[in-house]
Design an enzyme around this catalytic site. Structure first.
Site, PDB file in Angstrom:
ATOM      1  N   HIS A  37     -39.096  24.603  16.790  1.00  0.00           N
ATOM      2  CA  HIS A  37     -40.400  24.563  17.164  1.00  0.00           C
ATOM      3  C   HIS A  37     -41.176  23.087  16.421  1.00  0.00           C
ATOM      4  CE1 HIS A  37     -44.401  24.419  17.697  1.00  0.00           C
ATOM      5  NE2 HIS A  37     -45.017  24.850  16.438  1.00  0.00           N
TER       6      HIS A  37
ATOM      7  N   ASN B 262     -47.565  18.445  18.627  1.00  0.00           N
ATOM      8  CA  ASN B 262     -47.478  19.808  18.559  1.00  0.00           C
ATOM      9  C   ASN B 262     -47.998  20.337  19.937  1.00  0.00           C
ATOM     10  OD1 ASN B 262     -47.252  22.468  18.076  1.00  0.00           O
ATOM     11  ND2 ASN B 262     -48.324  22.384  15.895  1.00  0.00           N
TER      12      ASN B 262
ATOM     13  N   CYS C   7     -46.954  29.653  18.644  1.00  0.00           N
ATOM     14  CA  CYS C   7     -45.936  28.584  18.803  1.00  0.00           C
ATOM     15  C   CYS C   7     -44.468  29.416  18.884  1.00  0.00           C
ATOM     16  CB  CYS C   7     -45.895  27.569  17.366  1.00  0.00           C
ATOM     17  SG  CYS C   7     -47.336  26.828  17.357  1.00  0.00           S
TER      18      CYS C   7
HETATM   19  O1  UT7 Z   1     -47.594  24.899  14.928  1.00  0.00           O
HETATM   20  C1  UT7 Z   1     -47.498  25.803  14.055  1.00  0.00           C
HETATM   21  C2  UT7 Z   1     -48.332  25.679  12.998  1.00  0.00           C
HETATM   22  N1  UT7 Z   1     -48.895  24.387  12.494  1.00  0.00           N
HETATM   23  C3  UT7 Z   1     -48.133  23.801  11.595  1.00  0.00           C
HETATM   24  O2  UT7 Z   1     -46.988  24.043  10.954  1.00  0.00           O
HETATM   25  C4  UT7 Z   1     -48.961  22.479  10.845  1.00  0.00           C
HETATM   26  C5  UT7 Z   1     -48.801  22.739   9.107  1.00  0.00           C
HETATM   27  N2  UT7 Z   1     -49.678  21.968   8.383  1.00  0.00           N
HETATM   28  C6  UT7 Z   1     -49.204  20.622   8.450  1.00  0.00           C
HETATM   29  O3  UT7 Z   1     -48.436  20.039   9.299  1.00  0.00           O
HETATM   30  C7  UT7 Z   1     -49.780  19.941   7.361  1.00  0.00           C
HETATM   31  O4  UT7 Z   1     -50.242  20.463   6.423  1.00  0.00           O
HETATM   32  C8  UT7 Z   1     -50.918  18.509   8.050  1.00  0.00           C
HETATM   33  C9  UT7 Z   1     -50.220  17.646   8.677  1.00  0.00           C
HETATM   34  C10 UT7 Z   1     -51.969  19.357   8.612  1.00  0.00           C
HETATM   35  C11 UT7 Z   1     -51.630  17.997   6.655  1.00  0.00           C
HETATM   36  O5  UT7 Z   1     -50.479  17.352   5.876  1.00  0.00           O
HETATM   37  P1  UT7 Z   1     -50.683  17.463   4.388  1.00  0.00           P
HETATM   38  O6  UT7 Z   1     -49.518  16.512   3.947  1.00  0.00           O
HETATM   39  O7  UT7 Z   1     -50.848  19.026   4.103  1.00  0.00           O
HETATM   40  O8  UT7 Z   1     -52.177  16.822   4.120  1.00  0.00           O
HETATM   41  P2  UT7 Z   1     -53.221  17.523   3.390  1.00  0.00           P
HETATM   42  O9  UT7 Z   1     -54.053  18.821   3.973  1.00  0.00           O
HETATM   43  O10 UT7 Z   1     -52.778  17.695   2.020  1.00  0.00           O
HETATM   44  O11 UT7 Z   1     -54.061  16.100   3.379  1.00  0.00           O
HETATM   45  C12 UT7 Z   1     -54.001  15.029   2.453  1.00  0.00           C
HETATM   46  C13 UT7 Z   1     -55.015  14.022   2.583  1.00  0.00           C
HETATM   47  C14 UT7 Z   1     -56.449  14.743   2.269  1.00  0.00           C
HETATM   48  O12 UT7 Z   1     -57.280  13.680   1.392  1.00  0.00           O
HETATM   49  P3  UT7 Z   1     -57.550  13.864  -0.117  1.00  0.00           P
HETATM   50  O13 UT7 Z   1     -58.216  15.245  -0.108  1.00  0.00           O
HETATM   51  O14 UT7 Z   1     -56.045  13.903  -0.560  1.00  0.00           O
HETATM   52  O15 UT7 Z   1     -58.103  12.719  -0.204  1.00  0.00           O
HETATM   53  C15 UT7 Z   1     -57.032  14.626   3.679  1.00  0.00           C
HETATM   54  O16 UT7 Z   1     -58.500  14.850   3.774  1.00  0.00           O
HETATM   55  O17 UT7 Z   1     -54.827  13.398   3.765  1.00  0.00           O
HETATM   56  C16 UT7 Z   1     -56.249  13.553   4.436  1.00  0.00           C
HETATM   57  N3  UT7 Z   1     -56.282  13.828   5.852  1.00  0.00           N
HETATM   58  C17 UT7 Z   1     -56.040  12.686   6.547  1.00  0.00           C
HETATM   59  N4  UT7 Z   1     -56.174  11.363   6.450  1.00  0.00           N
HETATM   60  C18 UT7 Z   1     -56.048  10.549   7.453  1.00  0.00           C
HETATM   61  C19 UT7 Z   1     -56.198  14.950   6.551  1.00  0.00           C
HETATM   62  N5  UT7 Z   1     -55.967  14.760   8.019  1.00  0.00           N
HETATM   63  C20 UT7 Z   1     -56.080  13.277   8.012  1.00  0.00           C
HETATM   64  C21 UT7 Z   1     -56.015  12.402   8.961  1.00  0.00           C
HETATM   65  N6  UT7 Z   1     -56.005  11.097   8.740  1.00  0.00           N
HETATM   66  N7  UT7 Z   1     -55.873  12.830  10.314  1.00  0.00           N
END
Ligand code: UT7
Length: 327
Positions: free
Chosen positions: A254, A284, A113
């Site tokens: 980004h 993204n 990125c």
């Molecule tokens: O391009 C440069 C590099 N990339 C980034 O900078 C991305 C960085 N990371 C992020 O943007 C975020 O961490 C994500 C968008 C990937 C995830 O958001 P989060 O707030 O960190 O969510 P999480 O991983 O803590 O997940 C929260 C909950 C989980 O369920 P439980 O364990 O709380 O029951 C996940 O299983 O959301 C669940 N979950 C989803 N639910 C519905 C994860 N993905 C999804 C989904 N739809 N697509």
């Protein structure tokens, strides 16, 4: 100031749009989750036969046209990408083939990125050397072919597209790079990785069965590092430029997650009204996100000559980069 000028920009998105509602039919997710956790509503994705160089080529043709230049006026081609057509030849070489302009150097930048900011830094040095007059710099991605469409934690995040810039010398010295920085931390490489397909883990039945040729990400960890690093990089380049957010006309970050952008803005005290956002419509698009946003802002008349532009990027590697530009 490094007296270079972004002479023109261009961009290209494949026509097919995949909405969050479409994704609800593919994986266990909801439009509400994706929008509130990421800021993304839809993204563009390619058809089966389209490659990264196809998108870069289309964006580059528009940028050349906007610069009033011909392909034969180019002195080098650089493509920043995390989803190349092939490991080799480089995607830049495939773009060169499409233009049919053999002879000039063509190479890729692999910095995920942050690739566009790395590419702009390299381009500026080539222009300053006096040997290169016009450089085509593209950021291009076809992430839809390298995500695991069964992994809801990653497949909802990414999109396809390409942005391009033609970079030349600022003849009157009125445009250029006021400050810039690049960085990387390879010790954190495992947190965001496409594990297989290289010499570390050559392709095998096992790597295909385990879906190791697609994006693997520790989302929460990446998020934390992204917020910290985008903020510190923004602060650093502003300080080196002797500026604050008040001096900036437009901020092009980004765009990986709207929450990362908001947290970065808080840290560098940038009002959201100065940020040009495209994540809602494109997702993204790793190395393409900054040039796509630049072109989008140019077309919306949100950047004019003389404006101060701040840009920062963060991605796999980890890599990062920032720049204060006078447009
Ligand atoms: O391009 C440069 C590099 N990339 C980034 O900078 C991305 C960085 N990371 C992020 O943007 C975020 O961490 C994500 C968008 C990937 C995830 O958001 P989060 O707030 O960190 O969510 P999480 O991983 O803590 O997940 C929260 C909950 C989980 O369920 P439980 O364990 O709380 O029951 C996940 O299983 O959301 C669940 N979950 C989803 N639910 C519905 C994860 N993905 C999804 C989904 N739809 N697509």
């Amino acid at each position: 100031m490094q007296a270079i000028k972004i002479l023109a920009t261009g961009s290209y998105l494949p026509p097919k749009v995949l909405t969050n509602f479409d994704l609800e039919k593919i994986v266990d997710t909801t439009d509400e989750w994706i929008r509130t956790r990421t800021g993304i509503s839809e993204r563009h994705i390619v058809d089966e036969k389209t490659t990264t160089s196809d998108l870069a080529f289309e964006a580059a043709k528009i940028a050349l046209d906007n610069a009033g230049l011909k392909p034969s006026d180019l002195d080098a081609i650089i493509v920043a990408t995390a989803s190349p057509d092939t490991i080799y030849p480089s995607t830049a070489c495939w773009v060169q083939k499409k233009f049919n302009i053999p002879g000039i150097p063509a190479f890729d930048i692999s910095a995920a990125c942050s690739g566009f900011i790395y590419g702009l830094t390299v381009s500026a040095s080539l222009i300053e050397s006096g040997k290169y007059k016009h450089i085509l710099l593209c950021g291009a991605e076809v992430m839809s072919k390298v995500v695991n469409w069964e992994d809801r934690e990653t497949c909802v995040l990414f999109g396809d597209g390409a942005g391009a810039c033609i970079i030349g010398k600022s003849e009157d010295g009125s445009s250029g790079i006021i400050s810039s920085c690049l960085g990387a931390d390879g010790t954190l490489g495992e947190l965001l990785i496409q594990p297989a397909g290289g010499t570390r883990m050559p392709a095998s039945h096992d790597t295909v069965d385990k879906k190791l040729h697609s994006v693997h990400m520790e989302g929460k960890e990446v998020f934390k590092h992204a917020v910290r690093t985008m903020g510190s990089t923004g602060e650093r380049v502003l300080k080196e430029a002797g500026m604050t957010a008040d001096d900036v006309d437009i901020y092009i970050p980004h765009q990986a997650n709207m929450r990362i952008i908001e947290a970065t803005c808080k840290r560098v005290k940038m009002p959201m009204s100065k940020v040009h956002i495209i994540i809602h419509k494109y997702g993204n698009v790793p190395a393409a996100s900054i040039p796509l946003a630049l072109d989008d802002a140019v077309r919306a008349n949100k950047i004019k000559r003389g404006d101060i532009v701040l840009t920062t990027g963060f991605g796999a590697g980890f890599t990062w980069g920032g720049m204060v530009l006078k447009w």
